[in-house]
Design an enzyme around this catalytic site. Sequence first.
Site, short mmCIF file in Angstrom:
data_model
loop_
_atom_site.label_atom_id
_atom_site.label_comp_id
_atom_site.label_asym_id
_atom_site.label_seq_id
_atom_site.Cartn_x
_atom_site.Cartn_y
_atom_site.Cartn_z
N CYS A 27 34.98 33.54 45.85
CA CYS A 27 35.39 34.93 45.67
C CYS A 27 34.21 35.69 45.04
O CYS A 27 33.80 35.38 43.92
CB CYS A 27 36.60 34.97 44.75
SG CYS A 27 37.12 36.64 44.36
N CYS A 31 32.61 39.82 50.58
CA CYS A 31 33.96 39.43 50.15
C CYS A 31 34.38 38.33 51.12
O CYS A 31 34.21 38.48 52.34
CB CYS A 31 34.91 40.62 50.25
SG CYS A 31 36.65 40.17 50.05
N1 DGL Z 1 38.05 37.34 48.36
C1 DGL Z 1 37.62 38.07 47.24
C2 DGL Z 1 36.12 38.30 47.27
O1 DGL Z 1 35.36 37.53 47.82
C3 DGL Z 1 38.32 39.32 46.79
C4 DGL Z 1 39.65 39.73 47.23
C5 DGL Z 1 40.43 40.54 46.24
O2 DGL Z 1 40.16 41.74 46.04
O3 DGL Z 1 41.32 39.94 45.66
O4 DGL Z 1 35.63 39.27 46.73
#
Ligand code: DGL
Length: 261
Positions: free
Chosen positions: A72, A182
């Site tokens: 993430c 993301c």
């Molecule tokens: N998957 C997450 C990232 O790589 C973020 C998603 C969210 O906003 O929860 O930033």
Amino acid sequence: MARLLILDSGVGGLSVYHEIHKRLPDLKVDYALDNEAYPYGNKDETWLSKRVVNWCQLLIARYEPDIIVLACNTASTATLPALRAAISIPIVGVVPAIKTAAQISSSKNIGLLATPGTVTRRYTQELINDFAKDCQVTKVGAHHLVHIAEDKLQGITVDMPLLASEIAPLLENNVDTVVLGCTHYPLLRAELQQLAPHINWVDSGEAIARRVESLLQNHKGFDYSKDMSLSSTAPISEALKTYLQSLGFNHFDLINVPENG
Ligand code: DGL
């Protein structure tokens, strides 16, 4: 035997899981999603950092992983130093692939598509200062893409006009390369390519898989049992459960994370 745990606020980390699975098809991976606090993209940086450290400690007690992949960007850019100070096992963070984008862009006009949190982080600006000094960088903090990706995995049709409006500032600025900053966004790669086939859409997944492979070389063996667990912090829908079972996640645990105190 080495155990690997992948974490994200939601299903975004599955894009990293897919890259790891391509390199190490038999490796058992456990996956944890913090759907109670999802989305991370609109959370305060200090709050998020505390939350992820607390959650990780509970997950370590439950799964005893040897390596954690914090799949993430939003959490990694907020919390990696605090997490590494609190936890002794190796943590592979996932941060925007600015360096790769700057290297492959021929116009040196690149974009960063990420959550509102990630685009405002000091960590992200430092990546740009360090690796993309010679580039013009258009930063877009997208408000809907994460939800569109979550919905897609639950069988909901991708809203192409909404997707187009999210990436419009990148097209207006004529970028030739865009960092998918993301982990949810590579799950929408086909749709993004359909909207803008001339753009190089770059993400960190493959580099992370290579890093995991190299870290695993220090371990005596891997756990190749097919028995993968999924942990969430709130109940998940039946549609998502069915999808996750199709990937081999057969055990479902609910982990309660106490409020940040
Ligand atoms: N998957 C997450 C990232 O790589 C973020 C998603 C969210 O906003 O929860 O930033």
